[in-house]
Scaffold this motif. Sequence first.
Motif, mmCIF file in Angstrom:
data_model
loop_
_atom_site.group_PDB
_atom_site.id
_atom_site.type_symbol
_atom_site.label_atom_id
_atom_site.label_comp_id
_atom_site.label_asym_id
_atom_site.label_seq_id
_atom_site.Cartn_x
_atom_site.Cartn_y
_atom_site.Cartn_z
ATOM 1 N N LEU A 27 0.839 -1.195 0.000
ATOM 2 C CA LEU A 27 0.000 0.000 0.000
ATOM 3 C C LEU A 27 0.877 1.249 0.000
ATOM 4 O O LEU A 27 1.805 1.367 0.791
ATOM 5 C CB LEU A 27 -0.904 -0.018 1.244
ATOM 6 N N ASP A 28 0.561 2.184 -0.895
ATOM 7 C CA ASP A 28 1.391 3.385 -1.034
ATOM 8 C C ASP A 28 1.047 4.459 -0.003
ATOM 9 O O ASP A 28 1.948 5.083 0.550
ATOM 10 C CB ASP A 28 1.254 3.953 -2.445
ATOM 11 N N ALA A 29 -0.247 4.692 0.208
ATOM 12 C CA ALA A 29 -0.648 5.756 1.139
ATOM 13 C C ALA A 29 -1.818 5.309 1.998
ATOM 14 O O ALA A 29 -2.811 4.786 1.488
ATOM 15 C CB ALA A 29 -1.005 7.028 0.380
ATOM 16 N N LEU A 30 -1.688 5.532 3.297
ATOM 17 C CA LEU A 30 -2.752 5.268 4.256
ATOM 18 C C LEU A 30 -3.211 6.627 4.770
ATOM 19 O O LEU A 30 -2.505 7.288 5.532
ATOM 20 C CB LEU A 30 -2.229 4.405 5.407
ATOM 21 N N ILE A 31 -4.384 7.060 4.325
ATOM 22 C CA ILE A 31 -4.901 8.380 4.674
ATOM 23 C C ILE A 31 -5.816 8.228 5.880
ATOM 24 O O ILE A 31 -6.829 7.524 5.820
ATOM 25 C CB ILE A 31 -5.673 8.991 3.487
ATOM 26 N N GLY A 79 11.495 -2.767 7.929
ATOM 27 C CA GLY A 79 12.413 -2.037 7.065
ATOM 28 C C GLY A 79 11.749 -1.522 5.804
ATOM 29 O O GLY A 79 12.389 -1.442 4.746
ATOM 30 N N LEU A 80 10.480 -1.127 5.907
ATOM 31 C CA LEU A 80 9.714 -0.658 4.750
ATOM 32 C C LEU A 80 9.368 0.820 4.896
ATOM 33 O O LEU A 80 9.179 1.318 6.011
ATOM 34 C CB LEU A 80 8.431 -1.480 4.585
ATOM 35 N N GLU A 81 9.264 1.521 3.776
ATOM 36 C CA GLU A 81 8.936 2.946 3.796
ATOM 37 C C GLU A 81 7.462 3.209 3.558
ATOM 38 O O GLU A 81 6.979 4.339 3.747
ATOM 39 C CB GLU A 81 9.777 3.687 2.746
ATOM 40 N N THR A 82 6.738 2.207 3.113
ATOM 41 C CA THR A 82 5.317 2.361 2.852
ATOM 42 C C THR A 82 4.515 1.438 3.759
ATOM 43 O O THR A 82 5.050 0.427 4.241
ATOM 44 C CB THR A 82 5.002 2.045 1.380
ATOM 45 N N PRO A 83 3.235 1.781 4.001
ATOM 46 C CA PRO A 83 2.510 2.908 3.409
ATOM 47 C C PRO A 83 2.882 4.248 4.054
ATOM 48 O O PRO A 83 3.194 4.293 5.239
ATOM 49 C CB PRO A 83 1.045 2.572 3.714
ATOM 50 N N ARG A 84 2.830 5.287 3.246
ATOM 51 C CA ARG A 84 3.037 6.625 3.783
ATOM 52 C C ARG A 84 1.772 6.997 4.550
ATOM 53 O O ARG A 84 0.671 6.944 4.015
ATOM 54 C CB ARG A 84 3.301 7.615 2.647
ATOM 55 N N ILE A 85 1.924 7.382 5.808
ATOM 56 C CA ILE A 85 0.774 7.672 6.661
ATOM 57 C C ILE A 85 0.445 9.163 6.574
ATOM 58 O O ILE A 85 1.259 10.015 6.932
ATOM 59 C CB ILE A 85 1.064 7.282 8.128
ATOM 60 N N GLY A 111 2.852 9.570 14.602
ATOM 61 C CA GLY A 111 3.125 8.470 13.689
ATOM 62 C C GLY A 111 2.903 8.784 12.234
ATOM 63 O O GLY A 111 3.197 7.964 11.356
ATOM 64 N N ALA A 112 2.366 9.968 11.923
ATOM 65 C CA ALA A 112 2.105 10.331 10.534
ATOM 66 C C ALA A 112 3.372 10.823 9.841
ATOM 67 O O ALA A 112 4.267 11.385 10.482
ATOM 68 C CB ALA A 112 1.021 11.401 10.460
ATOM 69 N N ASP A 113 3.432 10.604 8.540
ATOM 70 C CA ASP A 113 4.549 11.095 7.739
ATOM 71 C C ASP A 113 4.256 12.471 7.165
ATOM 72 O O ASP A 113 5.160 13.203 6.785
ATOM 73 C CB ASP A 113 4.844 10.133 6.582
ATOM 74 N N ASP A 114 2.979 12.788 7.062
ATOM 75 C CA ASP A 114 2.568 14.019 6.408
ATOM 76 C C ASP A 114 1.200 14.421 6.937
ATOM 77 O O ASP A 114 0.513 13.618 7.581
ATOM 78 C CB ASP A 114 2.496 13.817 4.894
ATOM 79 N N ILE A 115 0.801 15.648 6.661
ATOM 80 C CA ILE A 115 -0.528 16.107 7.054
ATOM 81 C C ILE A 115 -1.173 16.844 5.891
ATOM 82 O O ILE A 115 -0.499 17.592 5.167
ATOM 83 C CB ILE A 115 -0.466 17.013 8.308
#
Length: 430
Positions: free
Chosen positions: A130-134, A172-178, A203-207
């Motif tokens: 999964l790429d993005a978890l919104i 060791g994974l970068e996704t999903p981006r939260i 815990g979020a990567d972005d807002i």
Amino acid sequence: MKNIKAYLNILKLRLNIAQKREAIGNYPIAAYIEPTLFCNLRCPACPTGLQLNLRPAVTIDEELFRSIIDEIGDYLFYLSMYNWGEPLLHKRTPEMVEYAKRKEIDVSFSTNLSLKLTDDYIERLVRSGLDALIVSLDGVTQETYQKYRRRGNFALVRENMMRVKKMKTELGLETPRIIWQFLVFRHNEHEIEKAKLEYKDCGADDIYITGAQMPFAPYNEGFEPSTIPQYNIYHPDHRYQQAGNRQIKNGQACSWLYGYYLMNPNGQVSPCCVVAAEKDDFGKYSTRGDFFKVWNSPRFRQARALFTRGSRQSAGKGQLPEQGQTTVQLEGMGTEVTQSLSDDELICHQCPIPFRQNEMDDYILKITNNVVHSLWRERSIRKKTGYLLAYLLMGIPNWRGLARRSINKLNTGLKTSFGRQPGNKIAQEG
């Protein structure tokens, strides 16, 4: 990189939109295919949360999901696995994400994340690709958050974000981006700055902060749009209002009818993401081989015909502003439009989201941008040739848009480098 035929399909899509064809041979490049049609929360702007019974509360059969991915997945660049339901209520959502990722599709979905999830489920979700978890989290306190996200548990949402982040680290994974998604109302706008400061600690990567759509009567008591113009989608200067007025004036065909495919869990196909009632759908997908039967169904062809020169007057019904009106009226998730339609009308006659009709331009621009950047970065002559061919097959790009996107990306990078947080970062859409 997608198969070359996916980029040729973009050219077909662009030509069909430009020529406003009724029957088309291109596949969609973006889709909404969601796992469930029910939710654990009771949000007052959502027909599912309000339990209006406009659609059956069902889950998608995994074989049905695999069937549609097998048929259109080679041409899809983006897949949003959400719309009216909570995707994490389906036990096999991680496995369906994993299946879609085999087709090199960018997959994301939005969730309230106010759920008790097992460690096994979270691990499967993180491993799925999964790429993005919104994550829908409209506040920084339980009191503010629960005003709209009724039945939601603020502490549980934050805990789950941290659990997903921890699992990513362990694997060791970068996704999903939260992505923390903050819908702004008047009652929570005072917590915006605090959310900007705390999102990484949660815990979020972005807002992603954006204006909220108001619940429709009689469920709108106690809700008001933000007093901050940039977060008030009803304000005349808001980008949605400006985009809606431009779309109405330029007469461009609606890109949802040419490049998006929205399938509900029971196979019902909607023309766009705001069709709340099943009675307004355009067809039903059931088995492999049914795609073009639905894609060029009488209702899809009738809707596309609204944008031809001879039918332009019909297309504007309920969509063009009245004399003296300067803003586009936004309806409650398509529900009010549905209730006002006559038996012989399509929901497209009174489009509830004219400001999103030309979104396909942004999708194509993003794909073009990715291809160009890959072309310059790639060292292999064979792969460079592939990217160049993909670029040429898509047709002449919007160079102004491409340059604007690159400049914006550069500016964002410079601000971050000098210790400044970008004010409003968007992950997708939707």
